[in-house]
Motif scaffolding. Sequence first.
Motif, PDB file in Angstrom:
ATOM      1  N   ARG A 167      -4.832  20.277   2.179  1.00 14.01           N
ATOM      2  CA  ARG A 167      -4.613  19.773   1.051  1.00 14.01           C
ATOM      3  C   ARG A 167      -4.862  18.244   1.020  1.00 14.01           C
ATOM      4  N   ALA A 168      -4.620  17.833   2.460  1.00 19.32           N
ATOM      5  CA  ALA A 168      -4.684  16.010   2.214  1.00 19.32           C
ATOM      6  C   ALA A 168      -5.941  15.750   2.269  1.00 19.32           C
ATOM      7  N   ARG A 169      -6.948  16.547   2.926  1.00 19.10           N
ATOM      8  CA  ARG A 169      -8.286  16.436   3.028  1.00 19.10           C
ATOM      9  C   ARG A 169      -8.777  16.545   1.518  1.00 19.10           C
ATOM     10  N   ILE A 170      -8.564  17.681   1.108  1.00 15.82           N
ATOM     11  CA  ILE A 170      -9.167  17.881  -0.208  1.00 15.82           C
ATOM     12  C   ILE A 170      -8.697  16.742  -1.154  1.00 15.82           C
ATOM     13  N   GLU A 171      -7.584  16.081  -1.327  1.00 12.86           N
ATOM     14  CA  GLU A 171      -7.115  15.116  -2.166  1.00 12.86           C
ATOM     15  C   GLU A 171      -7.782  13.996  -1.976  1.00 12.86           C
ATOM     16  N   ILE A 177       0.846  -1.309   0.115  1.00  9.84           N
ATOM     17  CA  ILE A 177       0.016  -0.019  -0.045  1.00  9.84           C
ATOM     18  C   ILE A 177       0.766   1.352   0.004  1.00  9.84           C
ATOM     19  N   ILE A 178       0.396   2.511  -0.247  1.00  5.26           N
ATOM     20  CA  ILE A 178       1.107   3.643  -0.121  1.00  5.26           C
ATOM     21  C   ILE A 178       0.216   4.570   1.105  1.00  5.26           C
ATOM     22  N   LEU A 179       1.209   5.102   1.787  1.00  4.94           N
ATOM     23  CA  LEU A 179       0.818   5.965   2.845  1.00  4.94           C
ATOM     24  C   LEU A 179       1.484   7.377   2.406  1.00  4.94           C
ATOM     25  N   LYS A 180       0.580   8.286   2.233  1.00  7.04           N
ATOM     26  CA  LYS A 180       0.814   9.592   1.700  1.00  7.04           C
ATOM     27  C   LYS A 180       0.653  10.736   2.733  1.00  7.04           C
ATOM     28  N   VAL A 239      -5.515   8.278 -12.519  1.00  8.72           N
ATOM     29  CA  VAL A 239      -5.288   9.612 -12.200  1.00  8.72           C
ATOM     30  C   VAL A 239      -4.818  10.066 -10.846  1.00  8.72           C
ATOM     31  N   ILE A 240      -3.946  10.578 -10.286  1.00  2.00           N
ATOM     32  CA  ILE A 240      -3.548  10.574  -8.874  1.00  2.00           C
ATOM     33  C   ILE A 240      -3.254  12.179  -8.580  1.00  2.00           C
ATOM     34  N   ASP A 241      -3.079  12.350  -7.271  1.00  2.00           N
ATOM     35  CA  ASP A 241      -2.777  13.661  -6.737  1.00  2.00           C
ATOM     36  C   ASP A 241      -3.703  14.949  -7.074  1.00  2.00           C
ATOM     37  N   PRO A 242      -4.933  14.794  -6.643  1.00  2.00           N
ATOM     38  CA  PRO A 242      -5.621  15.858  -7.004  1.00  2.00           C
ATOM     39  C   PRO A 242      -5.764  16.974  -5.576  1.00  2.00           C
ATOM     40  N   GLU A 243      -4.624  17.325  -5.331  1.00  2.64           N
ATOM     41  CA  GLU A 243      -4.468  18.368  -4.205  1.00  2.64           C
ATOM     42  C   GLU A 243      -4.982  19.510  -4.463  1.00  2.64           C
ATOM     43  N   PHE A 244      -4.976  19.947  -5.617  1.00  8.50           N
ATOM     44  CA  PHE A 244      -5.391  21.227  -6.375  1.00  8.50           C
ATOM     45  C   PHE A 244      -6.829  21.483  -6.627  1.00  8.50           C
ATOM     46  N   ALA A 245      -7.477  20.436  -6.415  1.00  8.54           N
ATOM     47  CA  ALA A 245      -8.835  20.392  -6.735  1.00  8.54           C
ATOM     48  C   ALA A 245      -9.677  21.362  -6.184  1.00  8.54           C
ATOM     49  N   TYR A 246     -10.609  22.040  -6.792  1.00  5.45           N
ATOM     50  CA  TYR A 246     -11.632  22.986  -6.566  1.00  5.45           C
ATOM     51  C   TYR A 246     -12.717  23.193  -7.524  1.00  5.45           C
ATOM     52  N   ASP A 265      -6.030  14.485  11.197  1.00  2.00           N
ATOM     53  CA  ASP A 265      -4.833  15.137  12.027  1.00  2.00           C
ATOM     54  C   ASP A 265      -3.417  14.870  11.437  1.00  2.00           C
ATOM     55  N   LEU A 266      -3.406  13.609  11.116  1.00  2.00           N
ATOM     56  CA  LEU A 266      -2.056  13.202  10.685  1.00  2.00           C
ATOM     57  C   LEU A 266      -1.927  13.715   9.041  1.00  2.00           C
ATOM     58  N   ALA A 267      -2.810  14.470   8.427  1.00  2.00           N
ATOM     59  CA  ALA A 267      -2.939  14.666   7.040  1.00  2.00           C
ATOM     60  C   ALA A 267      -2.283  13.506   6.162  1.00  2.00           C
ATOM     61  N   LEU A 268      -3.001  12.201   6.562  1.00  2.00           N
ATOM     62  CA  LEU A 268      -2.680  11.132   6.121  1.00  2.00           C
ATOM     63  C   LEU A 268      -3.561  10.551   5.098  1.00  2.00           C
TER      64      LEU A 268
END
Lengths: 401, 401
Positions: A76-80, A54-57, A244-251, A104-107
């Motif tokens: 941004r972790a929540r958004i993603e 697995i991946i922990l980001k 498709v990965i990494d949608p931190e910029f989602a809005y 809390d851990l942005a994980l």
Amino acid sequence: MSTYHAFTEAEAIAYARRMPDLFAPDSELTSREIGDGNLNLVFHISEPATGKSIILKQALPYAKVVGESWPLTLDRARIESETLMIQESLCPDLVPHVFAYEKDLALTVMQDLSDHVIMRKGLIEGNRYPLFAQHIARFLANTLFYTSDLGMNQQEKKERVKQFINPELCKITEDLIFDDPYRDADTNNVPAAIRDAVETIWNDRELHLEVAILRNGFLTHAEALLHGDLHTGSIFIKEDSTKVIDPEFAYYGPMGFDIGAVFANLLLNYAAQEGWSRDEQARADYRGYLLGTIKEIWSLFHGEFRSLWSLYGVDRVQQSESYQDWYMQRLLRDTIGYAGCKMVRRVHGLAQVADINQLQDEAAKERAQRLALQIGTSLIKHHRHAQSIDELLDIAIQAVK
Amino acid sequence: MSTYHAFTEAEAIAYARRMPDLFAPDSELTSREIGDGNLNLVFHISEPATGKSIILKQALPYAKVVGESWPLTLDRARIESETLMIQESLCPDLVPHVFAYEKDLALTVMQDLSDHVIMRKGLIEGNRYPLFAQHIARFLANTLFYTSDLGMNQQEKKERVKQFINPELCKITEDLIFDDPYRDADTNNVPAAIRDAVETIWNDRELHLEVAILRNGFLTHAEALLHGDLHTGSIFIKEDSTKVIDPEFAYYGPMGFDIGAVFANLLLNYAAQEGWSRDEQARADYRGYLLGTIKEIWSLFHGEFRSLWSLYGVDRVQQSESYQDWYMQRLLRDTIGYAGCKMVRRVHGLAQVADINQLQDEAAKERAQRLALQIGTSLIKHHRHAQSIDELLDIAIQAVK
């Protein structure tokens, strides 16, 4: 225990071992930190005995780019993670599965995609992905339609807009894509060889007007939940799968921004073909493949989006054919404009692309950079007049003639 | 004690007496409930001994319109009071002062404006308000500019968008203004005499396309914090003072919606002149006054908005003259389109206007209704082509020739 702190590999393993349904409590796990350390920690956790992984980001509370470091929200972790979960509900096979998100851990704990490669790398290696067009068209059609006023309850959509207010990440785009490349900003990295072309851009008022109009759309047009950073480095791919990965910029923003990002990155590789050591024919073939992919994406996207609209449109007022025609033309124009903006910033802005920067032959690299600027600025200037995707293709074809 | 319940007059008095700095704890107060009871309780609290008075406005958890009652969020009291406070910070003399807002009671304590009259009533009585144009132009220029990406920090603006997400009230507008009048909806109140003209509207596909485009802007263009319901019934006026009240519908939307609302309501009175018992010359004069007011509002608004922009614009990219020209033209077009939508819904939609409905002469009332529909639909159809405010005026002038 769950107060935010950046994980060590040992902590990442301990955390993963506690995940129910993934590993046994006494399992032997190994961890490898595979992030680039600029924005996030990315732990690849695997169990050699079973082959499970697995991946922990984990988001870091700062961003590092070219030596600079500035604070950046952990939200941004929540958004993603919340974006990934919405996207998964709409096209389950096209995003990584999220097993868990801990605020809390942005994980975020998510599916390991190590059997895929980053698409930018795949394109640089000259690979072709015959299923990519239909995959990404389906991703775009479903994520954009079903999060918009066309495909979801319009009152719930307003709550989604609220959920995905993302000021800090949007600010990065507003500055680095729509502002800094068009002036002599400190953040730019102007290649010395093309300084004349860059200065022409800094002085081109007709261009600045079009960029300001596109930036206005980015600031105010809350059409759909965007990925927000959909370049080929945000796509994991292999022959039969696209993620498709990494949608931190989602809005909530203009749909054309996501579609344009895909086209821009295919066109940046198109420009970079100047420098890859292939013969003329191979280069022309690969360029043909890239343009064919763009045309196919638009055509499939257009068909699927309108088909979803006809079948599942929630809004009587917006169901008429003439309105749909108007909407799709406007979307094409936005797409072409944003594609241009996404190209220009990658030539002399802060964040550039490996497609061009890896080129060893300096003369070829310069040709590729000039070509990218030429195509990008032409797309921006033409965008409000576009009638067909063929005009985007023609701009790319004419530029290498 | 502060759990929500609708106040009695005795409770309103007891509450007011506890307000520090307003009344003494032992003061003799009287209360009069002056709301129409459909949406809010409005208590006029006064102290005869001193002549002091205030308004207690309490939202009711439902809306009553033509006998129907449906639940409606109390959050609109928060939206209203927070909007008033922002507007007061930008143009203190043009809105009532808010002394206090109590969330749990959905209660706002505000300045008493009993010395003003509702502008719709004033216009029906044939009054003229020579300062109105400059007052409302200043209100529009300041509230729209300083809450937009042009005049405030763009990251804080995104938090404001979040703060003013207002789904339930927006839904009323989306349905009653942009949908129901264009189909045979149960909510309509179609006057029998003009059924033919209304049916023409229900079948006019060209018109429907333009309305759908305007509705798309209402749904997605988060430009500025709008009042959201800026008709002449939301304006208190007297010769030397203008106060904009009741911003329950406030949300981030297209600027032209507020400006268009003002113009639409002046034009509805213009249409209603068919039936007021004045001679031809008096009628023509008053119509001239109304059109002159529209022209003056646009001219003053345009000047003040651009002047604020040049002096206080926060955004380098949006400071160029060509962009400002583009922006103002787009704003004029939106304004004209929304003005048309705001007129049409007032003729045969759910909520109509006294300007026309009070007319006693049935033939004159019918002429006024047809005139309002003709002007409204012409504005909607023309809006995307408009170059100047004179085109709006010409449409109104031609319609009575």
